[in-house]
Write a protein that holds these residues in place. Structure first.
Motif, mmCIF file in Angstrom:
data_model
loop_
_atom_site.group_PDB
_atom_site.id
_atom_site.type_symbol
_atom_site.label_atom_id
_atom_site.label_comp_id
_atom_site.label_asym_id
_atom_site.label_seq_id
_atom_site.Cartn_x
_atom_site.Cartn_y
_atom_site.Cartn_z
ATOM 1 N N ASP A 53 0.834 -1.204 0.000
ATOM 2 C CA ASP A 53 0.000 0.000 0.000
ATOM 3 C C ASP A 53 0.872 1.259 0.000
ATOM 4 N N GLN A 54 1.698 1.386 -1.052
ATOM 5 C CA GLN A 54 2.548 2.563 -1.247
ATOM 6 C C GLN A 54 3.589 2.730 -0.136
ATOM 7 N N SER A 55 4.294 1.650 0.183
ATOM 8 C CA SER A 55 5.394 1.754 1.150
ATOM 9 C C SER A 55 6.450 2.715 0.628
ATOM 10 N N ASP A 56 7.067 3.469 1.550
ATOM 11 C CA ASP A 56 8.159 4.354 1.150
ATOM 12 C C ASP A 56 9.480 3.933 1.800
ATOM 13 N N ASP A 57 9.531 2.667 2.256
ATOM 14 C CA ASP A 57 10.795 2.119 2.750
ATOM 15 C C ASP A 57 11.333 1.139 1.699
ATOM 16 N N ASP A 58 12.090 0.135 2.112
ATOM 17 C CA ASP A 58 12.712 -0.804 1.174
ATOM 18 C C ASP A 58 11.867 -2.054 0.919
ATOM 19 N N THR A 59 10.569 -1.988 1.195
ATOM 20 C CA THR A 59 9.724 -3.173 1.020
ATOM 21 C C THR A 59 9.828 -3.735 -0.395
ATOM 22 N N GLN A 60 9.707 -2.886 -1.401
ATOM 23 C CA GLN A 60 9.756 -3.363 -2.783
ATOM 24 C C GLN A 60 11.118 -3.967 -3.130
ATOM 25 N N VAL A 61 12.185 -3.344 -2.643
ATOM 26 C CA VAL A 61 13.533 -3.850 -2.909
ATOM 27 C C VAL A 61 13.709 -5.239 -2.300
ATOM 28 N N ARG A 62 13.224 -5.429 -1.080
ATOM 29 C CA ARG A 62 13.363 -6.718 -0.412
ATOM 30 C C ARG A 62 12.575 -7.807 -1.131
ATOM 31 N N LEU A 63 11.408 -7.440 -1.685
ATOM 32 C CA LEU A 63 10.541 -8.437 -2.307
ATOM 33 C C LEU A 63 10.957 -8.799 -3.732
ATOM 34 N N ALA A 64 11.708 -7.924 -4.385
ATOM 35 C CA ALA A 64 12.008 -8.112 -5.811
ATOM 36 C C ALA A 64 12.642 -9.473 -6.130
ATOM 37 N N HIS A 77 -0.233 -0.538 -4.828
ATOM 38 C CA HIS A 77 -1.200 0.529 -5.044
ATOM 39 C C HIS A 77 -0.501 1.783 -5.575
ATOM 40 N N ARG A 78 -1.159 2.447 -6.479
ATOM 41 C CA ARG A 78 -0.624 3.727 -6.969
ATOM 42 C C ARG A 78 -0.810 4.842 -5.941
ATOM 43 N N ASN A 79 -1.830 4.694 -5.096
ATOM 44 C CA ASN A 79 -2.096 5.664 -4.039
ATOM 45 C C ASN A 79 -2.277 4.921 -2.729
ATOM 46 N N ARG A 80 -1.943 5.564 -1.628
ATOM 47 C CA ARG A 80 -2.174 4.970 -0.307
ATOM 48 C C ARG A 80 -3.677 4.798 -0.116
ATOM 49 N N SER A 81 -4.113 3.555 0.129
ATOM 50 C CA SER A 81 -5.544 3.265 0.109
ATOM 51 C C SER A 81 -6.055 2.553 1.345
ATOM 52 N N GLY A 82 -5.180 2.081 2.224
ATOM 53 C CA GLY A 82 -5.621 1.447 3.450
ATOM 54 C C GLY A 82 -5.655 -0.071 3.372
#
Length: 251
Positions: A53-64, A77-82
């Motif tokens: 949900d639009q993390s701004d830490d390294d979540t995406q890097v860790r998951l790649a 998500h393109r926008n923070r949505s909950g």
């Protein structure tokens, strides 16, 4: 709100989809994925979907790397949505007949999933369509436990869904039944009441609960409580206005 998949189609059929909403849980995502895979190895035929949900830490890097190796599907998500929107995005993308959700903070124990799945996988008449976890010996702060106990008592008085812990993120349900429900921003906390309102059998199972080892909580008791009052009144109205009908014959 929209979600974008990071992995191509063409995977073999699955019966169980694991959906995990995450926001700024970089230190938790890979240990949690490892636990899910170990817990479900005996079950077989599953997929894991993380919804970021639009993390701004390294979540995406860790998951790649896990995505690249085919262990995992990721939606972002393109926008923070909950959290509820993240759950719905994952369920819509899921390919399994059954979906299990759990929180991304590592406090839900993936080892409990097979017990929930066993209640529905036999396909017996009258089997539950939703199985909710009830956290034993909650490993949260005293203030959070007291706030949750109060909120559950108030919700139970209004909705009478038989659930003493609707906030537990570990839930298993049939995908089509979930998508048939009306969507709103806090639906994940009211699933037992809504499933029952729509005529679906519901069961509850005691589950393990663990202390948060990494990261920080994204919720405050006051913020959740104030929003929850409005949501509760809305679900109470919806429950009273819901009528169930069944097709007798398809002509």
């Amino acid at each position: 709100m929209a979600a974008v998949s990071m992995i191509s189609e063409g995977r073999p059929p699955v019966r169980l989809s694991v959906v995990v909403p995450v926001f700024n849980e970089a230190d938790n995502v890979l240990p949690l994925l490892d636990e899910i895979e170990r817990a479900l190895a005996p079950v077989g035929g599953f997929e894991v979907i993380f919804v970021d949900d639009q993390s701004d830490d390294d979540t995406q890097v860790r998951l790649a790397p896990a995505v690249a190796s085919g262990r995992l599907r990721v939606l972002r998500h393109r926008n923070r949505s909950g959290q509820s929107a993240a759950v719905r995005s994952g369920v819509k993308a899921a390919r399994g007949e059954w979906v299990v959700t759990l929180d991304g903070d590592g406090q839900n124990d993936p080892a409990d999933i097979p017990a929930l799945f066993a209640l529905v996988s036999a396909g017996q008449a009258g089997a539950p369509v939703l199985v909710g976890g009830i956290r034993k010996r909650r490993q949260d702060s005293l203030s959070k436990r007291l706030a949750s106990r109060f909120a559950n008592a108030v919700r139970q008085a209004f909705l009478q869904d038989g659930c003493t812990d609707s906030g537990c993120g570990l839930k298993l349900f049939r995908r089509d039944a979930f998508l048939d429900l009306p969507f709103f921003g806090a639906i994940h906390r009211f699933l037992p009441a809504l499933f029952r309102a729509y005529g679906h059998p519901v069961a509850y199972v005691p589950v393990n609960h663990r202390p948060r080892e990494r990261g920080v909580s994204k919720y405050s008791n006051w913020r959740r409580g104030l929003i929850g009052v409005v949501d509760l009144l809305g679900v109470y109205w919806l429950k009273r206005r819901t009528t169930r009908s069944a097709i007798i014959e398809d002509l």
